[in-house]
Design a protein around this motif. Structure first.
Motif, PDB file in Angstrom:
ATOM      1  N   GLY A  77       0.816  -1.213   0.000  1.00  0.00           N
ATOM      2  CA  GLY A  77       0.000   0.000   0.000  1.00  0.00           C
ATOM      3  C   GLY A  77       0.846   1.259   0.000  1.00  0.00           C
ATOM      4  N   LEU A  78       1.928   1.225   0.788  1.00  0.00           N
ATOM      5  CA  LEU A  78       2.833   2.367   0.864  1.00  0.00           C
ATOM      6  C   LEU A  78       3.500   2.616  -0.486  1.00  0.00           C
ATOM      7  CD1 LEU A  78       3.636   4.252   3.207  1.00  0.00           C
ATOM      8  CD2 LEU A  78       5.682   2.853   3.512  1.00  0.00           C
ATOM      9  N   VAL A  79       3.974   1.546  -1.123  1.00  0.00           N
ATOM     10  CA  VAL A  79       4.624   1.669  -2.435  1.00  0.00           C
ATOM     11  C   VAL A  79       3.636   2.201  -3.465  1.00  0.00           C
ATOM     12  CG1 VAL A  79       5.621   0.358  -4.354  1.00  0.00           C
ATOM     13  CG2 VAL A  79       6.362  -0.095  -2.010  1.00  0.00           C
ATOM     14  N   PHE A  80       2.399   1.709  -3.422  1.00  0.00           N
ATOM     15  CA  PHE A  80       1.378   2.199  -4.350  1.00  0.00           C
ATOM     16  C   PHE A  80       1.167   3.700  -4.193  1.00  0.00           C
ATOM     17  CE2 PHE A  80      -3.125   3.536  -4.396  1.00  0.00           C
ATOM     18  CZ  PHE A  80      -3.305   3.594  -5.771  1.00  0.00           C
ATOM     19  N   ASN A  81       1.019   4.156  -2.936  1.00  0.00           N
ATOM     20  CA  ASN A  81       0.768   5.580  -2.683  1.00  0.00           C
ATOM     21  C   ASN A  81       1.937   6.443  -3.139  1.00  0.00           C
ATOM     22  OD1 ASN A  81      -1.777   6.427  -0.909  1.00  0.00           O
ATOM     23  ND2 ASN A  81      -1.219   4.332  -0.374  1.00  0.00           N
ATOM     24  N   ILE A  82       3.147   6.034  -2.813  1.00  0.00           N
ATOM     25  CA  ILE A  82       4.322   6.831  -3.180  1.00  0.00           C
ATOM     26  C   ILE A  82       4.548   6.818  -4.687  1.00  0.00           C
ATOM     27  CG2 ILE A  82       6.828   6.992  -2.936  1.00  0.00           C
ATOM     28  CD1 ILE A  82       6.488   5.916  -0.083  1.00  0.00           C
ATOM     29  N   THR A  83       4.333   5.644  -5.323  1.00  0.00           N
ATOM     30  CA  THR A  83       4.539   5.529  -6.775  1.00  0.00           C
ATOM     31  C   THR A  83       3.593   6.437  -7.543  1.00  0.00           C
ATOM     32  OG1 THR A  83       5.286   3.234  -6.551  1.00  0.00           O
ATOM     33  CG2 THR A  83       4.582   3.951  -8.736  1.00  0.00           C
ATOM     34  N   GLN A  84       2.326   6.419  -7.183  1.00  0.00           N
ATOM     35  CA  GLN A  84       1.372   7.267  -7.901  1.00  0.00           C
ATOM     36  C   GLN A  84       1.662   8.753  -7.664  1.00  0.00           C
ATOM     37  OE1 GLN A  84      -1.655   9.095  -6.625  1.00  0.00           O
ATOM     38  NE2 GLN A  84      -0.729   8.964  -4.575  1.00  0.00           N
ATOM     39  N   LEU A  85       2.170   9.076  -6.471  1.00  0.00           N
ATOM     40  CA  LEU A  85       2.533  10.464  -6.199  1.00  0.00           C
ATOM     41  C   LEU A  85       3.719  10.889  -7.063  1.00  0.00           C
ATOM     42  CD1 LEU A  85       2.118  13.019  -4.466  1.00  0.00           C
ATOM     43  CD2 LEU A  85       3.690  12.040  -2.788  1.00  0.00           C
ATOM     44  N   VAL A  86       4.706  10.014  -7.188  1.00  0.00           N
ATOM     45  CA  VAL A  86       5.876  10.305  -8.023  1.00  0.00           C
ATOM     46  C   VAL A  86       5.457  10.472  -9.481  1.00  0.00           C
ATOM     47  CG1 VAL A  86       8.027   9.350  -8.943  1.00  0.00           C
ATOM     48  CG2 VAL A  86       7.549   9.204  -6.497  1.00  0.00           C
ATOM     49  N   LEU A  87       4.600   9.576  -9.973  1.00  0.00           N
ATOM     50  CA  LEU A  87       4.174   9.631 -11.374  1.00  0.00           C
ATOM     51  C   LEU A  87       3.377  10.893 -11.685  1.00  0.00           C
ATOM     52  CD1 LEU A  87       3.123   5.914 -11.989  1.00  0.00           C
ATOM     53  CD2 LEU A  87       5.069   7.119 -12.997  1.00  0.00           C
ATOM     54  N   LEU A  88       2.625  11.381 -10.700  1.00  0.00           N
ATOM     55  CA  LEU A  88       1.783  12.543 -10.942  1.00  0.00           C
ATOM     56  C   LEU A  88       2.472  13.869 -10.641  1.00  0.00           C
ATOM     57  CD1 LEU A  88      -1.662  11.315  -9.544  1.00  0.00           C
ATOM     58  CD2 LEU A  88      -0.969  11.526 -11.920  1.00  0.00           C
ATOM     59  N   PRO A 117      -3.542  16.405 -11.696  1.00  0.00           N
ATOM     60  CA  PRO A 117      -3.464  15.957 -10.296  1.00  0.00           C
ATOM     61  C   PRO A 117      -3.675  17.049  -9.254  1.00  0.00           C
ATOM     62  CG  PRO A 117      -1.264  16.209 -11.184  1.00  0.00           C
ATOM     63  CD  PRO A 117      -2.210  16.505 -12.318  1.00  0.00           C
ATOM     64  N   VAL A 118      -4.862  17.630  -9.235  1.00  0.00           N
ATOM     65  CA  VAL A 118      -5.191  18.643  -8.225  1.00  0.00           C
ATOM     66  C   VAL A 118      -5.337  17.976  -6.861  1.00  0.00           C
ATOM     67  CG1 VAL A 118      -6.944  20.303  -7.491  1.00  0.00           C
ATOM     68  CG2 VAL A 118      -6.326  20.126  -9.914  1.00  0.00           C
ATOM     69  N   GLY A 119      -4.691  18.528  -5.853  1.00  0.00           N
ATOM     70  CA  GLY A 119      -4.838  18.016  -4.492  1.00  0.00           C
ATOM     71  C   GLY A 119      -4.152  16.692  -4.222  1.00  0.00           C
ATOM     72  N   VAL A 120      -3.307  16.227  -5.160  1.00  0.00           N
ATOM     73  CA  VAL A 120      -2.733  14.880  -5.043  1.00  0.00           C
ATOM     74  C   VAL A 120      -1.882  14.721  -3.779  1.00  0.00           C
ATOM     75  CG1 VAL A 120      -0.764  15.505  -6.525  1.00  0.00           C
ATOM     76  CG2 VAL A 120      -1.358  13.104  -6.206  1.00  0.00           C
ATOM     77  N   SER A 121      -1.099  15.734  -3.414  1.00  0.00           N
ATOM     78  CA  SER A 121      -0.241  15.616  -2.231  1.00  0.00           C
ATOM     79  C   SER A 121      -1.069  15.466  -0.965  1.00  0.00           C
ATOM     80  CB  SER A 121       0.668  16.838  -2.115  1.00  0.00           C
ATOM     81  OG  SER A 121       1.553  16.915  -3.210  1.00  0.00           O
ATOM     82  N   PHE A 122      -2.208  16.147  -0.925  1.00  0.00           N
ATOM     83  CA  PHE A 122      -3.021  16.127   0.283  1.00  0.00           C
ATOM     84  C   PHE A 122      -3.747  14.794   0.448  1.00  0.00           C
ATOM     85  CE2 PHE A 122      -2.440  20.630  -0.596  1.00  0.00           C
ATOM     86  CZ  PHE A 122      -2.110  21.097   0.658  1.00  0.00           C
ATOM     87  N   PHE A 123      -4.404  14.298  -0.626  1.00  0.00           N
ATOM     88  CA  PHE A 123      -5.128  13.044  -0.425  1.00  0.00           C
ATOM     89  C   PHE A 123      -4.170  11.851  -0.311  1.00  0.00           C
ATOM     90  CE2 PHE A 123      -5.737  13.369  -5.205  1.00  0.00           C
ATOM     91  CZ  PHE A 123      -5.066  12.204  -5.589  1.00  0.00           C
ATOM     92  N   THR A 124      -2.969  11.964  -0.877  1.00  0.00           N
ATOM     93  CA  THR A 124      -1.983  10.890  -0.706  1.00  0.00           C
ATOM     94  C   THR A 124      -1.522  10.801   0.744  1.00  0.00           C
ATOM     95  OG1 THR A 124      -1.192  11.093  -2.993  1.00  0.00           O
ATOM     96  CG2 THR A 124       0.278  10.029  -1.418  1.00  0.00           C
ATOM     97  N   MET A 125      -1.254  11.952   1.368  1.00  0.00           N
ATOM     98  CA  MET A 125      -0.838  11.949   2.771  1.00  0.00           C
ATOM     99  C   MET A 125      -1.934  11.365   3.657  1.00  0.00           C
ATOM    100  SD  MET A 125       1.159  15.570   3.144  1.00  0.00           S
ATOM    101  CE  MET A 125       1.973  15.152   4.673  1.00  0.00           C
ATOM    102  N   GLN A 126      -3.178  11.671   3.337  1.00  0.00           N
ATOM    103  CA  GLN A 126      -4.282  11.131   4.127  1.00  0.00           C
ATOM    104  C   GLN A 126      -4.398   9.623   3.917  1.00  0.00           C
ATOM    105  OE1 GLN A 126      -7.100  15.098   4.501  1.00  0.00           O
ATOM    106  NE2 GLN A 126      -7.797  13.436   3.219  1.00  0.00           N
ATOM    107  N   GLY A 127      -4.165   9.175   2.675  1.00  0.00           N
ATOM    108  CA  GLY A 127      -4.207   7.737   2.409  1.00  0.00           C
ATOM    109  C   GLY A 127      -3.115   6.991   3.152  1.00  0.00           C
ATOM    110  N   ILE A 128      -1.900   7.528   3.129  1.00  0.00           N
ATOM    111  CA  ILE A 128      -0.776   6.908   3.834  1.00  0.00           C
ATOM    112  C   ILE A 128      -1.020   6.912   5.343  1.00  0.00           C
ATOM    113  CG2 ILE A 128       1.668   7.171   4.425  1.00  0.00           C
ATOM    114  CD1 ILE A 128       2.138   8.202   1.579  1.00  0.00           C
TER     115      ILE A 128
END
Length: 477
Positions: A77-88, A117-128
């Protein structure tokens, strides 16, 4: 849809009436549909992406407690969240240069152009944060997908936060919120003053700061010194204005978001500043990065503290953007906090001999100046621009900065002085603030007349100043 637009305000007010007319069981669904519609105004593809993102995190969260390989599932799950953040967000800084070195003709930034990717950093942090809480047993996985989805996409804070915690936000959705007139009025008041901060102060200062960095070659010393002093005010009123609007909208629905500001320019140290400024982000990094890193390497003793500190603030800087400037922004905060931590006893011994008032004033001025200097790396588009900015700094010769008319500049500074004076009174002069608060909340006719006169004045100023749309600074993150 702009959060400062008339459409947004009208939609939010109408939604409040509908929300309280609905049965409690359908309110979360209503807010979820509303939030989906809000995201769709930016991009339908983004909405589809966020829904898929939520499903993946929801499924992983549900499976972690009963999984035989809990750690492996969590890491997935952590890798998924970080990977999508890097890609976006970080492709141009990480993957694209690597592909270029390997002579692979592939531009991965097309992904971010498609998804927006509007708001991507914020919802990723909440997901993690949610996955960490579930893995550590700090909360049970949320079985109601609508509640989990709303936690990620709640529309008032979707664009720029604050960064919320699942174990604080989701339980509120399960409560039967009764209509509370005082909360609704308080929420509307927050929205109004948030709009005032944004359109009457931040939007008017934007040409000064943004204009300076877009044309550094022709900027003179006096102008840049003024920019250095103004940019902390600009970012504070811009971001706290957004936060007030988000808090106000949430409060009208009976929901409370995490606090984000607590009179930051009254901080006497950089350490204290980050307990007052962007609190939700700083506390997230403290809880999920600093504490986890320190715990992992605690056998190093004091070195573990130092290592965790620099890792945390380096990631904090990178979170703001892909570039060396943001890395330096984070490292500067780490160095300042490390200095304050390692010299605390010496400073207490030396400065304890000073009278209290000058000591407090000096601490606040130095902290403000440090933050203003570090913001050069926040606003500068690259390192060359940042160094060019500093190379032009010489003693002030008296100059009204470019990009703003003199009378507007003076009026905006008046607004800033009034609001900052109020924050100082609230922080340092409790008895005076209590009397002011008692007058403001008074039930007499003159109290009511004063309140409504101020409301009308603020509404008028917002309408007059709300001509040129200036995007919120933290919208880009």
């Amino acid at each position: 849809m702009q959060i400062t637009s008339l459409y947004f305000i009208i939609l939010s007010i109408i939604s409040v009436f509908i929300y309280y007319l609905l049965n409690h069981r359908y309110r979360a669904l209503f807010l979820t549909v509303l939030s989906c519609g809000f995201i769709a105004t930016y991009s339908y593809i983004l909405l589809i992406y966020v829904m898929a993102y939520a499903v993946i995190n929801y499924v992983i969260g549900m499976k972690i407690p009963d999984s035989k390989s809990k750690k492996a599932l969590f890491i997935t799950g952590l890798v998924f969240n970080i990977t999508q953040l890097v890609l976006l967000k970080y492709v141009s800084f990480t993957l694209n240069p690597l592909l270029h070195l390997l002579h692979v003709n592939l531009d991965l930034t097309i992904i971010s152009r498609i998804i927006v990717p509007v708001g991507v950093s914020f919802f990723t942090m909440q997901g993690i944060g949610y996955l960490v809480n579930v893995k550590m047993g700090w909360e049970k996985p949320e079985s109601n997908f609508i509640h989990f989805l709303l936690y990620l996409i709640f529309y008032p804070r979707f664009l720029s936060g604050p960064v919320d915690r699942s174990n604080k936000f989701i339980p509120q959705l399960k409560e039967n919120k009764l209509f509370n007139q005082e909360k609704v009025i308080d929420g509307l008041r927050l929205i109004l003053f948030g709009l005032f901060k944004k359109v009457a102060i931040a939007n008017q200062l934007a040409p000064v700061v943004v204009g300076a960095y877009t044309d550094l070659g022709s900027a003179d010393t006096g102008s840049l010194l003024i920019v250095l002093l103004i940019q902390p005010i600009y970012i504070y009123f811009d971001f706290s204005g957004y936060t007030d609007i988000a808090f106000g909208v949430a409060r009208t629905f009976g929901l409370e978001l995490r606090p984000n500001f607590k009179r930051p320019f009254l901080a006497e140290t950089v350490t204290d500043f980050w307990k007052r400024f962007h609190i939700s982000l700083a506390s997230w990094f403290h809880d999920y990065v600093y504490m986890r890193t320190f715990f992992r390497y605690r056998k190093w003793g004091k070195n573990a503290t130092t290592f965790a500190l620099f890792v945390t603030w380096l990631l904090f800087g990178i979170w703001h953007g892909a570039g060396w400037t943001f890395m330096l922004l984070g490292i500067m905060q780490a160095l300042a906090i490390y200095y304050e931590f390692s010299t605390k006893k010496w400073r207490n011994r030396v400065f304890s001999k000073m009278p209290k008032a000058p000591r407090i004033l000096m601490g606040r001025i130095l902290t403000y100046l440090f933050y203003g200097i570090s913001l050069v790396f926040f606003f500068a588009p690259d390192l060359n621009s940042a160094f060019l900015f500093f190379s032009k700094l010489f003693p002030l010769e008296g100059y009204i900065p470019m990009g703003i008319r003199n009378e507007i500049y003076l009026l905006v500074m008046f607004f800033v002085v009034v609001l900052m004076t109020f924050e100082i009174i609230r922080n340092d002069f409790g008895k005076a603030f209590t009397r002011i608060e008692a007058f403001w909340l008074g039930k007499q006719s003159w109290n009511t007349i004063f309140r409504w006169a101020l409301y009308i004045l603020v509404i008028t100023i917002v309408i007059i100043f709300n001509k040129d749309v200036q995007q919120f600074i933290y919208f880009q993150f």
